[in-house]
Scaffold this active site. Structure first.
Site, PDB file in Angstrom:
ATOM      1  N   LYS A  14     -46.245   9.248 -51.148  1.00  0.00           N
ATOM      2  CA  LYS A  14     -44.996   8.531 -51.453  1.00  0.00           C
ATOM      3  C   LYS A  14     -45.197   7.028 -51.268  1.00  0.00           C
ATOM      4  CE  LYS A  14     -41.632   8.130 -48.241  1.00  0.00           C
ATOM      5  NZ  LYS A  14     -41.256   6.710 -48.082  1.00  0.00           N
ATOM      6  N   ASN A  15     -45.771   6.652 -50.141  1.00  0.00           N
ATOM      7  CA  ASN A  15     -45.844   5.225 -49.807  1.00  0.00           C
ATOM      8  C   ASN A  15     -46.834   4.455 -50.670  1.00  0.00           C
ATOM      9  OD1 ASN A  15     -43.883   5.609 -47.951  1.00  0.00           O
ATOM     10  ND2 ASN A  15     -45.168   5.299 -46.141  1.00  0.00           N
ATOM     11  N   ARG A  74     -35.272   1.346 -48.853  1.00  0.00           N
ATOM     12  CA  ARG A  74     -35.734   0.032 -48.481  1.00  0.00           C
ATOM     13  C   ARG A  74     -36.887  -0.467 -49.360  1.00  0.00           C
ATOM     14  NH1 ARG A  74     -36.316  -3.403 -43.977  1.00  0.00           N
ATOM     15  NH2 ARG A  74     -38.480  -4.016 -43.863  1.00  0.00           N
ATOM     16  N   ARG A  98     -35.010  -3.671 -39.169  1.00  0.00           N
ATOM     17  CA  ARG A  98     -36.164  -3.748 -40.084  1.00  0.00           C
ATOM     18  C   ARG A  98     -35.946  -4.951 -40.997  1.00  0.00           C
ATOM     19  NH1 ARG A  98     -37.557   1.902 -42.728  1.00  0.00           N
ATOM     20  NH2 ARG A  98     -39.627   1.012 -43.000  1.00  0.00           N
ATOM     21  N   PRO A  99     -36.299  -6.142 -40.496  1.00  0.00           N
ATOM     22  CA  PRO A  99     -36.009  -7.355 -41.259  1.00  0.00           C
ATOM     23  C   PRO A  99     -36.923  -7.512 -42.472  1.00  0.00           C
ATOM     24  CG  PRO A  99     -37.245  -7.879 -39.265  1.00  0.00           C
ATOM     25  CD  PRO A  99     -36.989  -6.406 -39.232  1.00  0.00           C
ATOM     26  N   VAL A 100     -36.566  -8.463 -43.360  1.00  0.00           N
ATOM     27  CA  VAL A 100     -37.419  -8.794 -44.513  1.00  0.00           C
ATOM     28  C   VAL A 100     -37.773 -10.283 -44.497  1.00  0.00           C
ATOM     29  CG1 VAL A 100     -36.758  -6.903 -46.070  1.00  0.00           C
ATOM     30  CG2 VAL A 100     -35.354  -8.965 -45.987  1.00  0.00           C
ATOM     31  N   ASP A 101     -37.703 -10.898 -43.309  1.00  0.00           N
ATOM     32  CA  ASP A 101     -37.967 -12.332 -43.206  1.00  0.00           C
ATOM     33  C   ASP A 101     -39.370 -12.691 -43.693  1.00  0.00           C
ATOM     34  OD1 ASP A 101     -38.648 -10.790 -40.889  1.00  0.00           O
ATOM     35  OD2 ASP A 101     -39.191 -12.652 -39.865  1.00  0.00           O
ATOM     36  N   LEU A 102     -40.359 -11.833 -43.421  1.00  0.00           N
ATOM     37  CA  LEU A 102     -41.736 -12.160 -43.815  1.00  0.00           C
ATOM     38  C   LEU A 102     -41.888 -12.145 -45.335  1.00  0.00           C
ATOM     39  CD1 LEU A 102     -43.609 -10.000 -41.151  1.00  0.00           C
ATOM     40  CD2 LEU A 102     -43.343 -12.490 -41.142  1.00  0.00           C
ATOM     41  N   ASP A 132     -45.465   6.778 -38.506  1.00  0.00           N
ATOM     42  CA  ASP A 132     -44.851   7.858 -39.288  1.00  0.00           C
ATOM     43  C   ASP A 132     -45.269   9.248 -38.812  1.00  0.00           C
ATOM     44  OD1 ASP A 132     -43.526   6.013 -40.803  1.00  0.00           O
ATOM     45  OD2 ASP A 132     -44.767   6.221 -42.589  1.00  0.00           O
ATOM     46  N   VAL A 159     -44.851  -0.227 -33.103  1.00  0.00           N
ATOM     47  CA  VAL A 159     -44.506  -0.792 -34.414  1.00  0.00           C
ATOM     48  C   VAL A 159     -42.987  -0.944 -34.524  1.00  0.00           C
ATOM     49  CG1 VAL A 159     -44.689  -0.506 -36.916  1.00  0.00           C
ATOM     50  CG2 VAL A 159     -46.573   0.218 -35.431  1.00  0.00           C
ATOM     51  N   ARG A 191     -36.637  13.129 -49.338  1.00  0.00           N
ATOM     52  CA  ARG A 191     -37.117  11.805 -49.745  1.00  0.00           C
ATOM     53  C   ARG A 191     -38.640  11.764 -49.743  1.00  0.00           C
ATOM     54  NH1 ARG A 191     -35.829   7.489 -46.006  1.00  0.00           N
ATOM     55  NH2 ARG A 191     -37.350   6.570 -47.389  1.00  0.00           N
TER      56      ARG A 191
HETATM   57  C1  UD1 Z   1     -43.936   0.912 -44.304  1.00  0.00           C
HETATM   58  C2  UD1 Z   1     -43.765   2.369 -44.629  1.00  0.00           C
HETATM   59  C3  UD1 Z   1     -43.154   3.118 -43.455  1.00  0.00           C
HETATM   60  C4  UD1 Z   1     -43.970   2.874 -42.200  1.00  0.00           C
HETATM   61  C5  UD1 Z   1     -44.195   1.383 -41.968  1.00  0.00           C
HETATM   62  C6  UD1 Z   1     -45.146   1.103 -40.819  1.00  0.00           C
HETATM   63  C7  UD1 Z   1     -43.390   2.383 -47.020  1.00  0.00           C
HETATM   64  C8  UD1 Z   1     -42.435   2.601 -48.145  1.00  0.00           C
HETATM   65  N1  UD1 Z   1     -42.886   2.484 -45.791  1.00  0.00           N
HETATM   66  O1  UD1 Z   1     -42.638   0.378 -44.056  1.00  0.00           O
HETATM   67  O2  UD1 Z   1     -43.155   4.515 -43.772  1.00  0.00           O
HETATM   68  O3  UD1 Z   1     -43.283   3.414 -41.088  1.00  0.00           O
HETATM   69  O4  UD1 Z   1     -44.758   0.776 -43.151  1.00  0.00           O
HETATM   70  O5  UD1 Z   1     -46.388   1.670 -41.058  1.00  0.00           O
HETATM   71  O6  UD1 Z   1     -44.578   2.173 -47.229  1.00  0.00           O
HETATM   72  N2  UD1 Z   1     -41.316  -6.734 -39.979  1.00  0.00           N
HETATM   73  C9  UD1 Z   1     -40.754  -7.962 -39.718  1.00  0.00           C
HETATM   74  N3  UD1 Z   1     -40.371  -8.738 -40.783  1.00  0.00           N
HETATM   75  C10 UD1 Z   1     -40.537  -8.351 -42.071  1.00  0.00           C
HETATM   76  C11 UD1 Z   1     -41.140  -7.104 -42.329  1.00  0.00           C
HETATM   77  C12 UD1 Z   1     -41.532  -6.309 -41.270  1.00  0.00           C
HETATM   78  O7  UD1 Z   1     -40.583  -8.343 -38.570  1.00  0.00           O
HETATM   79  O8  UD1 Z   1     -40.179  -9.101 -42.972  1.00  0.00           O
HETATM   80  C13 UD1 Z   1     -41.751  -5.869 -38.858  1.00  0.00           C
HETATM   81  C14 UD1 Z   1     -40.999  -4.544 -38.810  1.00  0.00           C
HETATM   82  O9  UD1 Z   1     -39.750  -4.667 -38.160  1.00  0.00           O
HETATM   83  C15 UD1 Z   1     -41.983  -3.670 -38.046  1.00  0.00           C
HETATM   84  C16 UD1 Z   1     -43.341  -4.208 -38.508  1.00  0.00           C
HETATM   85  O10 UD1 Z   1     -43.093  -5.481 -39.085  1.00  0.00           O
HETATM   86  O11 UD1 Z   1     -41.842  -3.862 -36.659  1.00  0.00           O
HETATM   87  C17 UD1 Z   1     -44.042  -3.351 -39.532  1.00  0.00           C
HETATM   88  O12 UD1 Z   1     -43.138  -3.037 -40.589  1.00  0.00           O
HETATM   89  P1  UD1 Z   1     -43.649  -2.910 -42.103  1.00  0.00           P
HETATM   90  O13 UD1 Z   1     -45.136  -2.709 -42.094  1.00  0.00           O
HETATM   91  O14 UD1 Z   1     -43.107  -4.020 -42.898  1.00  0.00           O
HETATM   92  O15 UD1 Z   1     -42.960  -1.550 -42.579  1.00  0.00           O
HETATM   93  P2  UD1 Z   1     -42.442  -1.209 -44.030  1.00  0.00           P
HETATM   94  O16 UD1 Z   1     -43.323  -1.831 -45.041  1.00  0.00           O
HETATM   95  O17 UD1 Z   1     -40.972  -1.441 -44.118  1.00  0.00           O
END
Ligand code: UD1
Length: 438
Positions: free
Chosen positions: A22-23, A94, A123-127, A312, A334, A404
């Site tokens: 899926k991912n 997401r 689960r922010p998207v700031d990055l 996961d 994480v 899902r």
């Molecule tokens: C992806 C996977 C999810 C998995 C996760 C961690 C998909 C669709 N989902 O989620 O199944 O659990 O990787 O392996 O592939 N973070 C920030 N700012 C950001 C983005 C992330 O602080 O803008 C933090 C998150 O809160 C978290 C860490 O970075 O603590 C890792 O998250 P991230 O690798 O981004 O997870 P996803 O890509 O959402």
């Protein structure tokens, strides 16, 4: 709504076949938007997230055709002309936020809804946003939407260091950078196998990328990408889930076969911890065999980015600890709030408590059937897993979470020996409507 009715205690003989990831499928679908033509993806799992993301793609203009039996998805992206991802769809999933990078990469602009809340933790998207700015995008936030534009329709490129390392942000930044006017550099990039497979697909399409699978990825932008045919990778989380399942529910001393996965994508940490439980395991290119031991050793784990133990798989590990002789812990570094399954597992009699980002499990006690509620994808599979080794009947409610990300789970488990059925129920049933008329 759908639920699973599980009658615990039947031995899991296997085999447990692993499907497509899926991912990895989701970013591959986003990548298809970058090429003016028809991209074909094979080994795409028939999952609710794939169907949802197909609808997200369609809004921007492409024709998306999914053949679920053949696991083939065709995306004709010649008509991408509406660079929008609406809230109504993005809120469901997401990963729809990948549209930010895909639409910037293809159209030079995007209007993408912020994903909103999630079942666990912040689960922010700031990055994702700061990275796009570092590569030259102008970004405004308006009415819950990210509005992105680029100078003369293309990113410039640039350097961005992410902290922490993020799978999603690495994918989004790659989607934008591959067609940038200049070069880009992502530092502390994610090196998960999902990112590598996605990056290899982009290379196949003509992108110039170095450093996949390392912490520093460099990209030299190209003018356009070509449509391709690309095979999705097997699902490593499904493989790990089935390995844990075999260890706890398989007949001790008898091997359980798990075909179709790629064990190299599990990462060293999971393999090391798994072997330390006493489970026997052999690996070949497309077959993992697990031999359950008489007694499982409680092995404490800590999650981390690849090749660390996947977050996961931590909910499933909690169930393994509940079946082991002694006490073990699960620490998630994480996400520090990913323990919604623990109160549900307690309803089955499992002795588990949470303190901060650590769950402590005292294993070896009786696990007994009850009604439990799914809260998110991986949490819900841990409930089905616990139900399969519980005494008596367990109803796992709200299995839409599970749909899902696990394809035909009940069919696979039935064929492997477990007693599990899908049934419908009324989410708003009351004690009165439940009461026995007699
Ligand atoms: C992806 C996977 C999810 C998995 C996760 C961690 C998909 C669709 N989902 O989620 O199944 O659990 O990787 O392996 O592939 N973070 C920030 N700012 C950001 C983005 C992330 O602080 O803008 C933090 C998150 O809160 C978290 C860490 O970075 O603590 C890792 O998250 P991230 O690798 O981004 O997870 P996803 O890509 O959402």
């Amino acid at each position: 709504m759908d639920k699973f009715v599980v009658r615990g205690g039947a031995p899991l003989h296997g085999p447990l076949p692993v499907g497509g990831s899926k991912n990895t499928a989701l970013p591959l679908m986003a990548a298809a938007l970058l090429a003016d033509g028809t991209t074909t993806l094979t080994n795409v799992p028939n999952l609710r997230d794939v169907l949802t993301f197909s609808n997200v793609l369609r809004v921007s203009g492409p024709a998306v055709t999914f053949e679920p039996e053949a696991h083939r998805l065709t995306i004709d992206a010649s008509g991408v002309n509406h660079p929008v991802a609406p809230y109504e769809l993005v809120k469901k999933m997401r990963a729809s936020f990948y549209m930010l990078g895909a639409l910037i990469g293809r159209c030079g602009k995007a209007k993408v809804s912020l994903p909103g809340g999630c079942a666990w933790g912040p689960r922010p998207v700031d990055l994702h946003i700061e990275g796009m700015k570092a590569f030259g995008a102008s970004i405004d936030l308006e009415e819950g939407y990210v509005i992105a534009s680029t100078p003369n329709g293309r990113l410039d490129g640039g350097t961005f260091r992410m902290e922490p390392s993020s799978v999603g942000a690495t994918i989004n930044l790659l989607l934008g950078a591959v067609t940038a006017r200049g070069g880009s550099r992502i530092e502390n990039a994610a090196q998960e196998p999902d990112v590598v497979a996605f990056g290899e697909a982009l290379q196949h399409m003509g992108a110039q990328i170095d450093g996949l699978g390392t912490r520093t990825i460099e990209v030299q932008g190209v003018d356009a990408l070509e449509p391709v045919t690309f095979a999705n990778t097997p699902d490593r989380i499904e493989l790990g889930t089935f390995m844990i399942w075999a260890a706890i529910a398989g007949p001790p001393g008898t091997p359980v076969r798990i075909p179709g996965g790629n064990h190299k994508h599990l990462g060293e940490a999971f393999k090391t911890y798994f072997e330390a439980t006493g489970a026997g395991v052999t690996y070949t290119d497309d077959l993992v065999t697990v031999t359950p031991p008489e007694h499982l050793t409680p092995v404490s784990i800590e999650t981390g980015t690849y090749p660390g133990f996947p977050t996961d798989l931590q909910a499933q590990w909690t169930v393994l600890l509940a079946c082991a002789d002694g006490t073990g812990t699960v620490t998630d570094t994480v996400y520090d709030d990913r323990f919604k399954h623990i109160p549900e597992l307690q309803r089955l009699g499992i002795d588990a408590t949470v303190n901060g980002n650590t769950a402590t499990v005292h294993g070896g006690g009786a696990i007994k059937g009850a009604k439990v509620m799914s809260t998110d994808l991986r949490a819900s599979v841990s409930l089905v897993m616990a139900a399969s080794v519980a005494e008596g009947r367990t109803d796992v409610l709200r299995v839409y979470h599970l749909d899902r990300g696990y394809e035909q789970l009940e069919e696979k488990l039935q064929a492997a020996g477990l007693s599990i059925e899908r049934a419908t129920y009324d989410e708003f049933e009351t004690p009165e409507t439940l009461a026995d008329p007699a």
